[in-house]
Design a protein around this motif. Structure first.
Motif, short mmCIF file in Angstrom:
data_model
loop_
_atom_site.label_atom_id
_atom_site.label_comp_id
_atom_site.label_asym_id
_atom_site.label_seq_id
_atom_site.Cartn_x
_atom_site.Cartn_y
_atom_site.Cartn_z
N PRO A 78 0.81 -1.22 0.00
CA PRO A 78 0.00 0.00 0.00
C PRO A 78 0.84 1.28 0.00
O PRO A 78 0.30 2.37 -0.18
CB PRO A 78 -0.81 -0.10 1.31
N ASP A 79 2.15 1.15 0.20
CA ASP A 79 3.00 2.33 0.26
C ASP A 79 3.11 3.08 -1.06
O ASP A 79 3.34 4.28 -1.08
CB ASP A 79 4.42 1.95 0.72
N GLU A 112 -11.23 -11.66 -9.94
CA GLU A 112 -11.32 -10.28 -9.46
C GLU A 112 -12.29 -10.08 -8.29
O GLU A 112 -11.95 -9.39 -7.32
CB GLU A 112 -11.70 -9.35 -10.62
N PRO A 113 -13.48 -10.68 -8.30
CA PRO A 113 -14.42 -10.43 -7.18
C PRO A 113 -13.90 -10.90 -5.82
O PRO A 113 -14.42 -10.47 -4.78
CB PRO A 113 -15.67 -11.23 -7.57
N THR A 117 -10.42 -5.27 -1.48
CA THR A 117 -10.55 -3.89 -1.94
C THR A 117 -9.84 -2.93 -0.98
O THR A 117 -9.59 -1.79 -1.34
CB THR A 117 -12.04 -3.50 -2.05
N GLU A 118 -9.51 -3.42 0.23
CA GLU A 118 -8.80 -2.58 1.18
C GLU A 118 -7.29 -2.72 0.95
O GLU A 118 -6.85 -3.63 0.25
CB GLU A 118 -9.18 -2.97 2.62
N PRO A 119 -6.48 -1.85 1.53
CA PRO A 119 -5.03 -1.94 1.34
C PRO A 119 -4.47 -3.25 1.91
O PRO A 119 -4.77 -3.62 3.04
CB PRO A 119 -4.49 -0.73 2.12
N TYR A 157 -2.40 -10.82 0.83
CA TYR A 157 -3.26 -11.59 -0.07
C TYR A 157 -2.40 -12.22 -1.15
O TYR A 157 -1.41 -11.65 -1.59
CB TYR A 157 -4.29 -10.66 -0.72
N LEU A 158 -2.80 -13.42 -1.59
CA LEU A 158 -2.12 -14.08 -2.70
C LEU A 158 -3.09 -15.01 -3.40
O LEU A 158 -4.18 -15.31 -2.89
CB LEU A 158 -0.90 -14.85 -2.20
N GLU A 159 -2.68 -15.46 -4.57
CA GLU A 159 -3.42 -16.48 -5.32
C GLU A 159 -2.43 -17.55 -5.74
O GLU A 159 -1.28 -17.25 -6.06
CB GLU A 159 -4.07 -15.86 -6.56
N THR A 160 -2.87 -18.80 -5.73
CA THR A 160 -2.02 -19.89 -6.17
C THR A 160 -2.85 -20.91 -6.93
O THR A 160 -4.06 -21.00 -6.74
CB THR A 160 -1.28 -20.55 -4.99
N ALA A 161 -2.17 -21.67 -7.79
CA ALA A 161 -2.88 -22.64 -8.62
C ALA A 161 -2.37 -24.06 -8.42
O ALA A 161 -2.55 -24.90 -9.29
CB ALA A 161 -2.78 -22.24 -10.10
N THR A 162 -1.72 -24.33 -7.27
CA THR A 162 -1.35 -25.71 -6.96
C THR A 162 -1.65 -26.00 -5.50
O THR A 162 -1.41 -25.15 -4.63
CB THR A 162 0.15 -26.02 -7.23
#
Length: 197
Positions: A78-79, A112-113, A117-119, A157-162
């Protein structure tokens, strides 16, 4: 605070090795296999990672390397708003996706949903060279970002596919917040979050 003398903030001199690491780590990753064209796939993925690392992570975020670049973790924070960098690389990302560009856009819209939405600190990319895996470098290169986010009072937050990655992140205190199965043979994507404790 934990320290690991194998890990330090990235410098411009680390970029070639870091890009090679990320290219190798993501060349057969389910997400990139689905959204990046098959022709010259490994080079497309390498260039994709290079753009993100040099134009977004190093400029607007924080990047750490382990063992001189055999492990890499790049974050946005967020910086500093990374939007200018993301906007700059968007056309090139579309070109690199090639005949999978529409699939890339559709996959992004599906996830995306579930994005905050927050920092937050966002783990944009992390990889360990396949020849260096199994030595704890993945966890080691993630810890400085996790600790910096906690000190700053922000969730991650992160996303992963395994599912293997899900287990790693759970050991580091993350929880699954959503799961998305991409249609037409696409990957299963886990959205994960670590709140401030």
């Amino acid at each position: 605070m934990t320290t690991d003398d194998r890990v330090r903030p990235a410098t411009p001199d680390d970029i070639p090795t870091a890009v090679r690491t990320l290219g190798r780590a993501f060349s057969d990753y389910p997400y990139t296999r689905h959204v990046v064209a098959a022709d010259d796939h490994a080079e497309r993925v390498r260039r994709f990672q290079e753009l993100f690392l040099t134009r977004v992570g190093m400029v607007y975020g924080r990047v750490w390397v382990g063992d001189g670049g055999l492990a890499v973790a790049a974050w946005t924070t967020p910086d500093q708003d990374p939007t200018p960098g993301l906007t700059e690389v968007a056309p090139s990302i579309g070109e690199l996706a090639g005949d999978r560009a529409e699939v890339f856009e559709a996959t992004e819209k599906l996830v995306e949903p579930y994005r905050p939405t927050e920092p937050v600190w966002y783990l944009a990319t992390v990889g360990v060279d396949p020849d260096a895996q199994g030595r704890g470098l993945g966890s080691a290169v993630l810890r400085p970002g996790i600790e910096a986010a906690a000190r700053a009072g922000y969730p991650i937050y992160l996303e992963t596919a395994t599912d293997r990655n899900v287990s790693l992140y759970e050991r580091l205190g993350f929880k699954v917040t959503a799961e998305v199965t991409v249609p037409d043979g696409g990957p299963h994507i886990w959205c994960m979050r670590k709140d401030v404790s």
